[in-house]
Design an enzyme around this catalytic site. Structure first.
Site, PDB file in Angstrom:
ATOM      1  N   ARG A  10       0.854  -1.191   0.000  1.00  0.00           N
ATOM      2  CA  ARG A  10       0.000   0.000   0.000  1.00  0.00           C
ATOM      3  C   ARG A  10       0.890   1.240   0.000  1.00  0.00           C
ATOM      4  O   ARG A  10       1.726   1.406   0.883  1.00  0.00           O
ATOM      5  CB  ARG A  10      -0.901   0.000   1.246  1.00  0.00           C
ATOM      6  CG  ARG A  10      -1.711   1.274   1.353  1.00  0.00           C
ATOM      7  CD  ARG A  10      -2.512   1.380   2.649  1.00  0.00           C
ATOM      8  NE  ARG A  10      -3.167   2.671   2.673  1.00  0.00           N
ATOM      9  CZ  ARG A  10      -3.285   3.450   3.742  1.00  0.00           C
ATOM     10  NH1 ARG A  10      -2.827   3.066   4.923  1.00  0.00           N
ATOM     11  NH2 ARG A  10      -3.877   4.623   3.648  1.00  0.00           N
ATOM     12  N   HIS A  19      -3.373  10.864   0.614  1.00  0.00           N
ATOM     13  CA  HIS A  19      -2.918  10.642   1.992  1.00  0.00           C
ATOM     14  C   HIS A  19      -2.481  12.009   2.553  1.00  0.00           C
ATOM     15  O   HIS A  19      -1.305  12.228   2.838  1.00  0.00           O
ATOM     16  CB  HIS A  19      -1.776   9.617   2.000  1.00  0.00           C
ATOM     17  CG  HIS A  19      -1.529   8.980   3.339  1.00  0.00           C
ATOM     18  ND1 HIS A  19      -1.619   7.625   3.554  1.00  0.00           N
ATOM     19  CD2 HIS A  19      -1.180   9.507   4.542  1.00  0.00           C
ATOM     20  CE1 HIS A  19      -1.331   7.347   4.822  1.00  0.00           C
ATOM     21  NE2 HIS A  19      -1.058   8.477   5.442  1.00  0.00           N
ATOM     22  N   GLU A  47      -7.725   8.373   6.303  1.00  0.00           N
ATOM     23  CA  GLU A  47      -8.049   8.989   7.594  1.00  0.00           C
ATOM     24  C   GLU A  47      -8.519  10.441   7.464  1.00  0.00           C
ATOM     25  O   GLU A  47      -7.842  11.362   7.945  1.00  0.00           O
ATOM     26  CB  GLU A  47      -6.841   8.930   8.535  1.00  0.00           C
ATOM     27  CG  GLU A  47      -6.397   7.529   8.884  1.00  0.00           C
ATOM     28  CD  GLU A  47      -5.358   7.492  10.003  1.00  0.00           C
ATOM     29  OE1 GLU A  47      -4.990   8.558  10.524  1.00  0.00           O
ATOM     30  OE2 GLU A  47      -4.923   6.386  10.354  1.00  0.00           O
ATOM     31  N   ASN A  92      -7.800   1.695   9.780  1.00  0.00           N
ATOM     32  CA  ASN A  92      -6.500   1.855  10.451  1.00  0.00           C
ATOM     33  C   ASN A  92      -6.758   1.860  11.944  1.00  0.00           C
ATOM     34  O   ASN A  92      -7.651   2.583  12.419  1.00  0.00           O
ATOM     35  CB  ASN A  92      -5.855   3.197  10.098  1.00  0.00           C
ATOM     36  CG  ASN A  92      -5.511   3.325   8.623  1.00  0.00           C
ATOM     37  OD1 ASN A  92      -5.605   2.368   7.865  1.00  0.00           O
ATOM     38  ND2 ASN A  92      -5.106   4.524   8.220  1.00  0.00           N
ATOM     39  N   TYR A 146      -4.674   1.425  15.979  1.00  0.00           N
ATOM     40  CA  TYR A 146      -3.399   1.263  16.683  1.00  0.00           C
ATOM     41  C   TYR A 146      -3.551   0.937  18.173  1.00  0.00           C
ATOM     42  O   TYR A 146      -2.864   0.071  18.686  1.00  0.00           O
ATOM     43  CB  TYR A 146      -2.560   2.538  16.547  1.00  0.00           C
ATOM     44  CG  TYR A 146      -1.986   2.718  15.148  1.00  0.00           C
ATOM     45  CD1 TYR A 146      -0.717   2.263  14.844  1.00  0.00           C
ATOM     46  CD2 TYR A 146      -2.728   3.329  14.140  1.00  0.00           C
ATOM     47  CE1 TYR A 146      -0.177   2.413  13.573  1.00  0.00           C
ATOM     48  CE2 TYR A 146      -2.199   3.476  12.861  1.00  0.00           C
ATOM     49  CZ  TYR A 146      -0.929   3.016  12.582  1.00  0.00           C
ATOM     50  OH  TYR A 146      -0.401   3.159  11.325  1.00  0.00           O
ATOM     51  N   GLU A 187      -3.943  -0.235   8.199  1.00  0.00           N
ATOM     52  CA  GLU A 187      -2.785   0.152   9.021  1.00  0.00           C
ATOM     53  C   GLU A 187      -2.922  -0.441  10.406  1.00  0.00           C
ATOM     54  O   GLU A 187      -3.993  -0.371  11.016  1.00  0.00           O
ATOM     55  CB  GLU A 187      -2.675   1.685   9.190  1.00  0.00           C
ATOM     56  CG  GLU A 187      -2.112   2.405   8.014  1.00  0.00           C
ATOM     57  CD  GLU A 187      -1.951   3.899   8.267  1.00  0.00           C
ATOM     58  OE1 GLU A 187      -1.635   4.301   9.411  1.00  0.00           O
ATOM     59  OE2 GLU A 187      -2.158   4.661   7.319  1.00  0.00           O
TER      60      GLU A 187
HETATM   61  C1  NOJ Z   1      -1.881   7.149  10.424  1.00  0.00           C
HETATM   62  C2  NOJ Z   1      -1.444   7.682   9.116  1.00  0.00           C
HETATM   63  O1  NOJ Z   1      -2.203   7.251   8.050  1.00  0.00           O
HETATM   64  C3  NOJ Z   1       0.036   7.516   8.852  1.00  0.00           C
HETATM   65  O2  NOJ Z   1       0.390   8.468   7.917  1.00  0.00           O
HETATM   66  C4  NOJ Z   1       0.811   7.616  10.153  1.00  0.00           C
HETATM   67  O3  NOJ Z   1       2.184   7.614   9.930  1.00  0.00           O
HETATM   68  C5  NOJ Z   1       0.422   6.451  11.024  1.00  0.00           C
HETATM   69  N1  NOJ Z   1      -1.011   6.444  11.248  1.00  0.00           N
HETATM   70  C6  NOJ Z   1       1.155   6.389  12.360  1.00  0.00           C
HETATM   71  O4  NOJ Z   1       0.854   7.475  13.137  1.00  0.00           O
END
Ligand code: NOJ
Length: 479
Positions: A91, A136, A181, A321, A323, A381
């Site tokens: 990607r 992006h 995002e 995405n 985390y 992500e």
């Molecule tokens: C979200 C974003 O899409 C990406 O650009 C960023 O580096 C990562 N998360 C980590 O923060």
């Protein structure tokens, strides 16, 4: 004796669960990057400035995206790394101002087009599927000067740009991601002003931004549908983002705060695309507070019925995405005063990024599946940052936990998750710093060569992709 029996049972369970932790054959493993974070060559071969170039240049920031990982020159090595890892897909994003320097059809840059053509063709030759993010966050500066995501004409400029991309690369690209995002872009660029384009309009700018970006996404989807789908048979979707949101307690008020948070954060963009219109809780709360602020209309722009229908259904999958986990609890509504998104939401939330919840991904994926019924989900992500170094054991531990949770979701809950993209293929420019390292491949930012070196996690991921079997000892220990 009893103790020994317990150990035997535990060992049996461990073996049994190890044996079943295998990813389905069709499951796709990949990694991700984004143009501004890796390419560098910010003004080379005719590229125009993006808002992030301007943002860091204006601040005279010592860390900026001018060189980054120098992937503009080192893309062949990156493709080789992707191949050696065994990736099924890669990607990456197209820099809008690299192929259209001022963002409009008045300027089309052949060199920029060649760069992406070469990259895409090289990936295809290695049997790596290009998964392409069209946008992006790196808006051409000129488009921003014209009002950026506060100007609905952005939708027309975006249409011209995406049509060019579909025309040029559509024969090779089967997965298109319209926007990455948008929530974060609207927050940092138009709400709190902490990133490009730097507007601090927390009560309305960020809502206007979301209104414009949703229309832009829908236009990009519809254009593909009407003009390209028959010929190329690709898939198109928007990339959304959220942490898993956990209620502090089982108290109904905290549970309501959890749901309200998810609706304000994920539902903000997901509801219009997957169900039609903003979430009711947003419509009601923002309208109500706007009224109390003596405004003539809601700060959340209203969609017409035609717009609702145009945006609704513009997805071929759900791209997410994610985390971390955030915890929320109920609080009294913030008093009427300065209008802002966080006051509209009025929920007490906190995130501890070093806390790893081993069920977070499973809960989030089930939530998405139940709420939006998208048919299929791609994790676009996931990963964690570590400090510099090649022995990134914390990253491997994190990945084991998240991937175990993912496997349980696929195998036990029957949720159709079709792919996983680890962020990131390599250390890169984390929107203001090179210290925060998300890569499984180290980049030496002190060397003009931007030398790439595999970390432990890269070898671990390579092995996972080759075997599809997860060594989940950590997961079991954490459970
Ligand atoms: C979200 C974003 O899409 C990406 O650009 C960023 O580096 C990562 N998360 C980590 O923060």
């Amino acid at each position: 004796m009893f103790y020994l029996a317990k150990i035997i049972v535990f060992w049996f369970l461990v073996q049994n669960s190890l044996a079943t932790k295998t990813f389905p054959e069709s499951f796709m493993f990949g990694t991700g990057t984004a143009a501004f974070q890796i390419e560098g060559a910010w003004n080379e071969d005719g590229k125009g400035p993006s808002i992030w170039d301007t943002f860091f240049h204006k601040k005279n920031a010592t860390e900026n995206g001018d060189v980054a990982c120098d992937s503009y020159h080192k893309w062949k090595e990156d493709v080789q790394n992707a191949k050696d890892l065994g990736l099924k897909f890669y990607r990456f994003s197209i820099g809008w101002s690299r192929i259209m320097p001022n963002g409009t059809l008045n300027s089309v840059n052949q060199k920029g087009i060649e760069y992406y053509s070469n990259l895409i063709k090289a990936l295809k030759e290695e049997d790596i599927e290009p998964v392409v993010t069209l946008y992006h966050w790196d808006m051409p500066q000129y488009i921003s000067d014209l009002g950026g995501a506060l100007n609905v004409q952005f939708v027309d400029y975006f249409e011209d740009y995406v049509r060019l991309c579909y025309t040029l690369f559509g024969a090779y690209v089967k997965y298109w991601l319209t926007l990455n995002e948008p929530t974060i872009q609207c927050f940092v660029g138009y709400g709190y002003g902490v990133g490009a384009s730097g507007f601090a309009l927390p009560g309305d700018g960020l809502y206007q931004c979301s209104y414009v970006l949703l229309k832009a996404h829908a236009r990009a989807y519809r254009i593909y549908d009407e003009e390209f789908r028959d010929q190329y048979q690709g898939k198109v979707g928007i990339v959304l983002e959220t942490n898993w949101i956990e209620a502090e307690t089982e108290d109904p008020l905290d549970l309501e705060a959890q749901e309200r948070y998810l609706q304000f954060y994920l539902g903000w963009f997901a509801n219009p695309v997957y169900k039609g219109n903003w979430p009711d809780v947003m419509i009601d709360r923002i309208a109500n507070r706007s009224k109390l602020e003596n405004l003539a209309r809601s700060r959340l722009p209203a969609f017409t019925q035609d717009e609702i229908e145009y945006i609704n259904g513009t997805h071929d999958f759900f791209a997410i995405n994610t985390y971390y986990t955030s915890t929320v609890s109920y609080q009294e509504d913030e008093p009427i005063g300065t209008p802002s998104y966080s006051n509209d939401l009025s929920v007490d939330a906190s995130t501890n990024s070093s806390y790893i919840d081993n069920q977070a991904l499973r809960k989030l994926l089930n939530y998405i599946n139940d709420r939006y019924n998208p048919g299929s989900i791609i994790i676009t992500e996931n990963g964690r940052a570590t400090s510099d170094g090649l022995e990134d054991i914390e990253r491997i531990e994190y990945l084991k936990i998240y991937l175990c949770s993912l496997l349980d979701t696929i195998l036990e809950d029957n949720v159709n998750v079709i792919g996983y993209s680890l962020w990131s293929l390599m250390d890169n420019f984390e929107w203001g710093t090179y210290e925060t390292r998300f890569g499984i491949i180290r980049v030496d930012f002190d060397s003009p060569n931007r030398t790439r070196t595999w970390k432990e996690s890269a070898r671990w991921y390579q092995n996972l992709i080759a075997t599809r079997v997860l060594d989940n000892s950590t997961f079991i220990a954490n459970n």
